[in-house]
Structure formats: structure tokens, C-alpha cells
Design a protein around this motif. Structure first.
Motif, PDB file in Angstrom:
ATOM      1  N   VAL A 156      73.064 -34.336  65.104  1.00  0.00           N
ATOM      2  CA  VAL A 156      71.729 -34.145  64.528  1.00  0.00           C
ATOM      3  C   VAL A 156      71.849 -33.560  63.118  1.00  0.00           C
ATOM      4  O   VAL A 156      71.171 -34.012  62.194  1.00  0.00           O
ATOM      5  CB  VAL A 156      70.849 -33.252  65.432  1.00  0.00           C
ATOM      6  CG1 VAL A 156      69.558 -32.850  64.736  1.00  0.00           C
ATOM      7  CG2 VAL A 156      70.553 -33.959  66.744  1.00  0.00           C
ATOM      8  N   GLU A 157      72.730 -32.568  62.938  1.00  0.00           N
ATOM      9  CA  GLU A 157      72.927 -31.986  61.608  1.00  0.00           C
ATOM     10  C   GLU A 157      73.400 -33.045  60.620  1.00  0.00           C
ATOM     11  O   GLU A 157      72.915 -33.100  59.485  1.00  0.00           O
ATOM     12  CB  GLU A 157      73.925 -30.831  61.674  1.00  0.00           C
ATOM     13  CG  GLU A 157      73.393 -29.599  62.381  1.00  0.00           C
ATOM     14  CD  GLU A 157      74.406 -28.478  62.487  1.00  0.00           C
ATOM     15  OE1 GLU A 157      75.597 -28.687  62.162  1.00  0.00           O
ATOM     16  OE2 GLU A 157      74.015 -27.382  62.899  1.00  0.00           O
TER      17      GLU A 157
ATOM     18  N   ALA B 159      69.020 -27.314  64.135  1.00  0.00           N
ATOM     19  CA  ALA B 159      69.329 -28.476  64.969  1.00  0.00           C
ATOM     20  C   ALA B 159      69.551 -28.093  66.424  1.00  0.00           C
ATOM     21  O   ALA B 159      69.142 -28.830  67.328  1.00  0.00           O
ATOM     22  CB  ALA B 159      70.558 -29.194  64.411  1.00  0.00           C
TER      23      ALA B 159
END
Length: 194
Positions: free
Chosen positions: A130-131, A148
Motif C-alpha cells: 500500500v505504501e 497505510a
């Protein structure tokens, strides 16, 4: 049938999980406040490497396997989970890790088993994904305060149409399930919807 659309990760995330944009953009720095508060000053054994989520996501499978084999510190995992906006029992249940085991091993400053460590590293890798997606797709200024880890743990509890109404948390207890969630996240990034 897949359709390509202009991508906005935050908008796609909202469409998948019904959180509003304000929720998505509150939190901590990209490495997450939760991880920053847990990282030890000196980590001689390297057991806290799993807390650098983006680096873990980008590292080689061999490095992740080495980390799993050396074990995740139960105390670090417990502290990390306590920093999330979710009850620790929910995270332990999601990963099918016994609360009593984590508490016992944390009090003895021991590492968790390979099986438990593998599920934790898998979750950390998803946070790193996600990051990385935010870094690649988002507006850096708007995303600098995005957490995140918190977003992912909340998103995992939401029913997802692409999973037939099941929540991602229902699949986090197996590596195959975590890989399926990773593919779902990648689908969100590309803007391809089923």
C-alpha cells in the motif's frame, strides 16, 4: 470484463471499502506512526526489519524467508498492533495467532514461530505494498500523513464486492489468502475492476 479508468488510489480505495477520503488521508507518516514507535534504536539480530514495510515489500523473497526463519519478536508485534486503531484481538484472530502465545512470548522476549512469523511478515508486506502504491500513484504532499497500516487493517474488515462480499480479513490467516489480497490491491491500483 476489465475496464481501464484513470487511477486515483484514494478514490479506488473508497470505492472498494466505503471509507471517505478524509479517513484515508488522516494518520501518520508513510512509514506509519505505529512502526516508527516500535522500531528499536539498535536491532542486533535484525528481527524488527519487518517494521520497515516498504523496504520489506521491495526486498527479495530470500530476505523475507530469512526474516521468517529468524522469527518476529512477539513484543514488537504486540506493540505494533497496540498502535493500530483496531483491537489487538481482531488482528490476532485475523492472522489466526493465539493471543496467549503472543503474550507469553512477549513477556519472555521470545520470537514467534515460523508459521506465525510468516503471517505477520505477509501482513507487513501488504502494508508495504500500500505504501509503495501511494508513492507511485498518489500526490506526495497529500499522502505524507497517510497511515497505510491503519488504513489496511480497517479496509480488511470491510466487505468487498470483488471477494463476493467477504472481507479481506477472512483470508489473512493463510499465505495464499494474503497473496489474493495483494492481487486485489494491485487491481485497485491499476484501475481494472471486475
Amino acid at each position: 470484463m476489465f475496464r481501464k479508468r484513470p487511477f486515483s488510489f484514494a478514490a479506488a480505495a473508497c470505492a472498494f471499502c466505503s471509507f471517505d477520503l478524509k479517513f484515508l488521508l488522516k494518520g501518520a507518516k508513510i512509514m506509519t506512526t505505529a512502526a516508527q514507535q516500535v522500531l528499536p534504536e539498535s536491532d542486533d539480530e535484525g528481527k524488527s526489519r519487518w517494521l520497515n514495510f516498504r523496504a520489506l515489500y521491495h526486498t527479495t523473497p530470500v530476505d523475507r524467508i530469512d526474516l521468517i526463519r529468524s522469527g518476529v519478536s512477539a513484543a514488537d508485534f504486540k506493540t505494533f498492533v497496540s498502535r493500530l486503531d483496531i483491537q489487538q484481538e481482531k488482528v490476532f484472530t485475523m492472522l489466526d495467532i493465539a493471543t496467549a502465545t503472543v503474550n507469553r512470548k512477549a513477556s519472555r522476549n521470545e520470537s514467534l514461530s515460523r508459521e506465525d512469523s510468516e503471517k505477520i511478515v505477509g501482513m507487513a508486506k501488504l502494508i508495504g505494498q500500500v505504501e509503495a502504491m501511494l508513492e507511485e500513484s498518489g500526490d506526495p504532499e497529500r499522502m505524507q500523513d497517510f497511515d497505510a497500516a491503519r488504513w489496511l487493517t480497517h479496509w480488511m474488515e470491510e466487505p468487498i464486492p470483488a471477494l463476493g462480499g467477504a472481507s479481506p480479513a477472512d483470508y489473512m490467516d493463510t499465505i495464499e489468502g494474503q497473496e489474493m489480497i495483494s492481487r486485489l490491491l494491485a487491481t485497485m491500483q491499476t484501475g481494472a475492476y471486475a
